[in-house]
Design an enzyme around this catalytic site. Sequence first.
Site, PDB file in Angstrom:
ATOM      1  N   TYR A 123       0.912  -1.265  -0.149  1.00  0.00           N
ATOM      2  CA  TYR A 123      -0.039   0.001   0.066  1.00  0.00           C
ATOM      3  C   TYR A 123       0.868   1.258  -0.049  1.00  0.00           C
ATOM      4  CZ  TYR A 123      -4.999  -0.664   0.441  1.00  0.00           C
ATOM      5  OH  TYR A 123      -6.270  -1.155  -0.020  1.00  0.00           O
TER       6      TYR A 123
ATOM      7  N   ASP B 258       0.681 -18.641   4.648  1.00  0.00           N
ATOM      8  CA  ASP B 258       0.170 -19.785   3.895  1.00  0.00           C
ATOM      9  C   ASP B 258      -0.490 -20.653   4.681  1.00  0.00           C
ATOM     10  OD1 ASP B 258       3.168 -19.565   3.737  1.00  0.00           O
ATOM     11  OD2 ASP B 258       2.918 -21.620   3.940  1.00  0.00           O
TER      12      ASP B 258
END
Length: 454
Positions: free
Chosen positions: A199, A320
Amino acid sequence: MSDQSPSFERLVPPADGHRITCENGRLCVPDDPIVPYIRGDGTGVDIWPAAQHVIDSAVARAYSGRRRIVWLRTYAGLDALQEYGKDAVLPADTVRAIQHYLVAIKGPLTTPVGGYEYVCLECALEQNGDASGAPGHCAGCGSEWVTARFRSLNVTLRQVLDLYACVRPVRWFRGVPSPVKHPERLNIIIFRENTEDVYSGIEFPSGSAEAAELMALVSRHTGKNLRADSGIGVKPISASGTKRLVRKALQHAIAQGRQTVTLVHKGNIMKFTEGAFRDWGYEVAREEFGPDTFTEKELWEEFGGVRPSGRVLINDRIADSMFQQVLLRPDEYDVVATPNLNGDYLSDACAAQTGGLGLAPGANLGDEIGLFEATHGTAPKHAGRNVINPSSVILSGKMMLDYMGWQEAGELVVRGLEQTIEQKRVTYDLERQMEGAEKVSTSGFAECIVENMG
Ligand code: NAP
């Protein structure tokens, strides 16, 4: 009369109502706070009035008319073009109003995605100009509200207002169709860092002089030669940015009696960004919340595997693995703190598990300012048809009421929504998945929620 308004170009502050202020980190909320709102593009015209009706009704009922919100309409996206003129997609007035009044709420805003020059704010179609420059009208819907490409207004608002925590609670509402067997087991709140990581928006295109310069620097410092046609993105994660985010997540967990704060990172691969996020997270817990927290190591070494009561477990998971965990062992997770990109994926995946973005609220929080928002997009093909599901912005309104300390009104919103869904009176998106459901309009759905507040 409101207290000392900033100078606005066009906004006229309400003649009644008072400003929410912040003293020593605590919000001081009058009984008639002025709250700016941005209706939003596309289906904003449908969902915002529905949400406003539900929020106002909940406040009126909870406090028997003693409290009320004084709404201040502010502009962004299509509205802003229409009100402020060409290319004024985010007027300074809007930013100033949120800075001044501290608590605000918004609908979705069009965000250009591809590499086109112009975007239509009515149907979100992106397009290039013709030989004479800007397209006169949109090639898709014929709208005149076509404007030069801009960066995401949502991201700009978060950055300009330094709203560093994107907060996304995820829970299931009884009766909502879900792709998993036990959606009720997932009830988490994700604190996603909102200003750094991807971002921060630092990227250089393949073939640019800046990309070449950075590649030369990388080669000098590491001996590694990147492919010459690479685009380069910079992923900064700072100690101060991480600590304030994790601090907020821990403060929330402790105040709300939550059990666990999990730091989700990819530190096994990116040691000095994601790995450092984990280390700085533990550091904040240890240095600032020591007596209120404990680690997994301490659980076994000091507490014999029995959770000490009244203390929050701080642990961490590789990103993950976390995606598996929320599917396989959802009830072991509670509050999550994570860098920007992991949080982006994780919050939508978790929302899908409990029925989709239509029901997922969100907030962007800074040290003082809270900007609450629908998490889905503008869904332009449904705009103005009074069919779309307004739950996301309604539940964001509930978060806003809680943030203001008006929990009684927030509880009424949830009660009304829960009962409406249980009665199977739902908008088209849920009706098509729920056997025996009655399809209601956006405004009809809001009416049912108000009826069901009790
Ligand atoms: P979208 O607006 O979220 O809509 C995609 C589809 O999701 C809709 O066509 C609809 O599916 C379903 N949907 C979305 N909101 C719903 C709701 N409230 N109730 C029921 N169904 C809903 O995604 P998009 O079409 O990719 O994006 C459109 C524009 O919004 C883009 O400019 C995008 O950048 C922007 N956007 C803004 C935000 C934000 O402001 N926070 C977030 C995401 C995207 P069906 O038609 O199949 O029923």
